[in-house]
Structures are given as C-alpha cells and as structure tokens.
Design a protein around this motif. Structure first.
Motif, PDB file in Angstrom:
ATOM      1  N   ARG A 101      -8.175  20.295   8.473  1.00 23.99           N
ATOM      2  CA  ARG A 101      -8.154  21.636   7.894  1.00 23.99           C
ATOM      3  C   ARG A 101      -9.107  22.551   8.642  1.00 23.99           C
ATOM      4  O   ARG A 101     -10.161  22.105   9.113  1.00 23.99           O
ATOM      5  N   ALA A 135      -3.902  24.132   8.604  1.00 28.86           N
ATOM      6  CA  ALA A 135      -4.024  22.677   8.655  1.00 28.86           C
ATOM      7  C   ALA A 135      -3.130  22.120   9.748  1.00 28.86           C
ATOM      8  O   ALA A 135      -2.121  22.724  10.105  1.00 28.86           O
ATOM      9  N   ASP A 141      -1.669  22.874  -1.611  1.00 26.94           N
ATOM     10  CA  ASP A 141      -1.370  23.305  -0.239  1.00 26.94           C
ATOM     11  C   ASP A 141       0.094  23.691  -0.080  1.00 26.94           C
ATOM     12  O   ASP A 141       0.728  23.392   0.932  1.00 26.94           O
TER      13      ASP A 141
END
Ligand SMILES: [Zn+2]
Length: 395
Positions: free
Chosen positions: A139, A128, A377
């Motif tokens: 992303r 990302a 994430d």
C-alpha cells in the motif's frame, strides 16, 4: 517445501494452497454483444481465461470440457497464452492408473500484479499493488492536494502511481484508477470539480507517463464492479458510495449501466424535497450530498452530540426519498452502501429502510435490502477488476 537449492516449481497443490482466491468464487458480467464469427477468436480467448481465472488450475482436457471448445482449439490458445506469459504450466497432476498424467495449467497468478488507485478519499489518494486474486500486496498513499487544483492533483496521482509501479514484485498487467467525477469509457474525465479536472484525458496521460496500460473510471463505477464480482450482491442493485461526496454505480440485469452521458448514478446533486436543506458545495440547498456526505454528518454530530440519532435518521430518510424512484424504476433488489460504518450502520440504515417501505408499492418492494458492503478497499479492488477485464477479458 524442499530446500535442495535447486529452484523448482511448486506442485499444483502447493500452488493452489498459496493462492487464496480472495476474489472467488466470483461471477462475470453478462456480455450484451452477440458473438459474430469474426469475434469468435477473441470470445474463445476470453472464455478460456475467464474459466481458468475463476476455476483455477486444470488440464487442457478439463478446459476443453468446461468451455465446450475442441481440444485442438484449446491447445492452440493455450500455446499462445504460454508464449505471451499469461498462462503457465504448473506440473503434472498426481494420478493413479495407466496413461500419461495430465499437465495442469493456470493463469500466471504469481507472475503478474495490478496497480490500483483510489482518488475518492477526502484526505489522501490511496493506492495498492494487488495480486490477480485481489489481495493487497503493498500500500502507498499521498496527501490529497488542495481542492480544485487540477495540476497538483495529477502530480500527486503520478507520484503515487510511480511509487507503486516501483513497489511491484511481478510483471504489471496494468494500472486501474477510480476517480470521482464523470468519466468517459475511454478514461477521459469530463468533469471532476473536486479534483479540478475538466475534459482531462487521465487514462491517456497516465498511460504515457507510466508507459503501462491504464484504465480510469468513476470511483463508484469501479466499486460497483468489485461488489458485483466479489461481493454477495444480486444482479440488480445500486451501490452508493458515501465519502467526500456521494455517488452511485448501477448494475441492472448483470450489466453495468453507464447512461447516455456516462453519468448514470450521479445522484449526489439531486435536490431532495422542496423544503431546502443544508447548503451544498454546488451552491444549491438540500442536495443529497449536502445531507449525506461524511464531512457534513461528522460536523453535525460533533456540533450537536445529543441529537446524533436524529441527525443520522434524517440523513437516512433523505437518502431513501432520493432512491425510492430509482429502486422502483429499475426494480432493484438491493441498495449497497459503502462508507464509515459508525455513521451508516444503525439509525441511518434503519430510517432509510423504513422510509423506502413507506414510499414504494406495498407487496412488491418490501424485500428490498439496504446494507453496508462487506468489502474493504472496494475502489482498489474495483480498479483491479477493470484491469483484469480490460487486459484479459476476465471480470
Ligand atoms: Zn449539490
């Protein structure tokens, strides 16, 4: 916003409201080093950036008050940061009363981005472009090559990194990589069997190929930084990442623990008990990873759906057997897990908590919490922390 056609700077209020500070309020890692006079300048630089990063825009006078540094020192450092493009002046603060209104300054959050890579997923390499505040801007992902093919793995990493570098819309502060395996502090991967890397200078190689600053660390060690800096974790905890493999990162006394071989937290191949268990990728029976990896849990549950709860409870209990000595030796307050919530949240965590209680001193370790991280994430965000820390001294 005005639409005069003339480009104008956002007012501080607009600027601040456009910056969600997803990472804040955040903490920084405690520094072990004593500040010597020759280090003072670097220390002051980091202190100023750290203060700006976490507190947001302020005047030079505010900064002087917050940091305890003199106005002259602040003024010099800020001029330097502005010349380097790290800090920007945002405009004047609205004030009432006499006197010149102060100019607000901040880290140039809009002018910089970070690329983060997460090589820990079983199916894909994820990446990302992140803002300095940890928000994902773009992303990308690429298919993960066949296991143990080191050259193909690096080619895929480079392809992903290049795509993200092209996708960035601001100046890149650097690239952070979280990779499975044992990684030296200089970003050399000592051993990552799943990726087919041994003594591979990932950080140096990728830095040369991208012509950008690169920082590479173990994926769990990257994740533990994100949990500590942006999550709700305490100052002493273990972070266990359950995915393709099982690995952990440790924070003790607000400091990351790396260990003498940089392998602290490599608990995946600890054999749990003396009664055997599932065959592990390493050839032994009953490793923690063999009990707990996502692939194994999914396969088992798919093969014996009626025994789903028992399978998950068993895995949770095995995990607790493995971590009870770690929790007690380091007097940890929390065990934070990351992995699929449908497998981990529920019977697995319940059984792990009960087993941990049974195996640790009553009255001392009763309040140790085992929980799932609330962050998405997490490796990508951890990779961003690595870059912030490495490039700006901000963590
Ligand atoms: Zn093993």
């Amino acid at each position: 916003m005005s639409d005069s056609g003339e480009s104008r700077r956002a007012t501080p209020a607009e600027y601040v409201s456009a910056q969600p500070h997803a990472f804040g309020p955040a903490r920084h890692l405690r520094s072990r080093a004593k500040v010597l006079p020759e280090h003072a300048r670097g220390h002051n630089r980091a202190l100023v950036l750290q203060t700006l990063y976490h507190a947001g825009s302020m005047s030079r006078a505010d900064l002087s008050r917050e940091t305890g540094l003199t106005r002259v020192t602040i003024s010099d450092l800020v001029s330097e940061f502005i010349a380097d493009g790290i800090v920007v002046e945002l405009g004047v603060r609205e004030t009432v009363g006499p006197g010149k209104p102060p100019i607000l300054i901040d880290i140039d959050r809009l002018g910089h981005q970070i690329v983060g890579l997460d090589l820990s997923d079983a199916e894909v390499f994820r990446g990302a472009v992140l803002s300095l505040d940890g928000d994902v801007v773009e992303r990308r992902e690429v298919a993960r090559p066949a296991p143990s093919d080191g050259e193909a793995a690096y080619a895929a990493v480079l392809e992903l990194a290049r795509a993200l570098v092209s996708a960035a819309t601001a100046s890149l502060l650097g690239v952070g990589v979280g990779t499975p395996g044992v990684v030296r502090p200089d970003g050399l991967v000592l051993s990552s069997p799943n990726l087919g890397w041994t003594d591979f200078a990932l950080e140096a190689q990728l830095g040369r190929d991208l012509e950008l600053p690169v920082l590479a660390r173990n994926d769990a060690n990257a994740a533990v930084l994100a949990e500590y800096t942006f999550g709700d974790a305490r100052s002493d905890f273990i972070f266990i990442k359950i995915g393709f493999g099982v690995g952990a990162g440790l924070i003790s006394g607000s400091q990351p623990l790396l260990g003498s071989r940089f392998a602290a937290g490599e608990i995946g191949h600890v054999v749990v008990g003396t009664d055997g268990g599932p065959r592990c990728i390493c050839g032994r029976d009953g490793c923690l990873e063999a009990w707990l990896s996502v692939a194994r849990l999914r396969d088992e549950v798919a093969a014996r759906p009626d025994e789903r709860e028992a399978i998950l409870r068993d895995a949770g209990a095995r995990m607790a057997i493995a971590i009870a000595p770690i929790v007690t030796a380091l007097d940890l307050s929390e065990v934070v897990l990351s992995g699929p919530a449908d497998l981990l949240d529920g019977p697995l965590i319940e059984a792990a908590t009960a087993t941990l209680r049974d195996r640790t001193l009553e009255g001392v370790f009763d309040d140790v919490v085992i929980r799932l991280t609330r962050q998405d994430d997490i490796v990508l965000r951890g990779a961003a922390v690595m870059v912030l820390s490495g490039q700006l001294g901000v963590s």
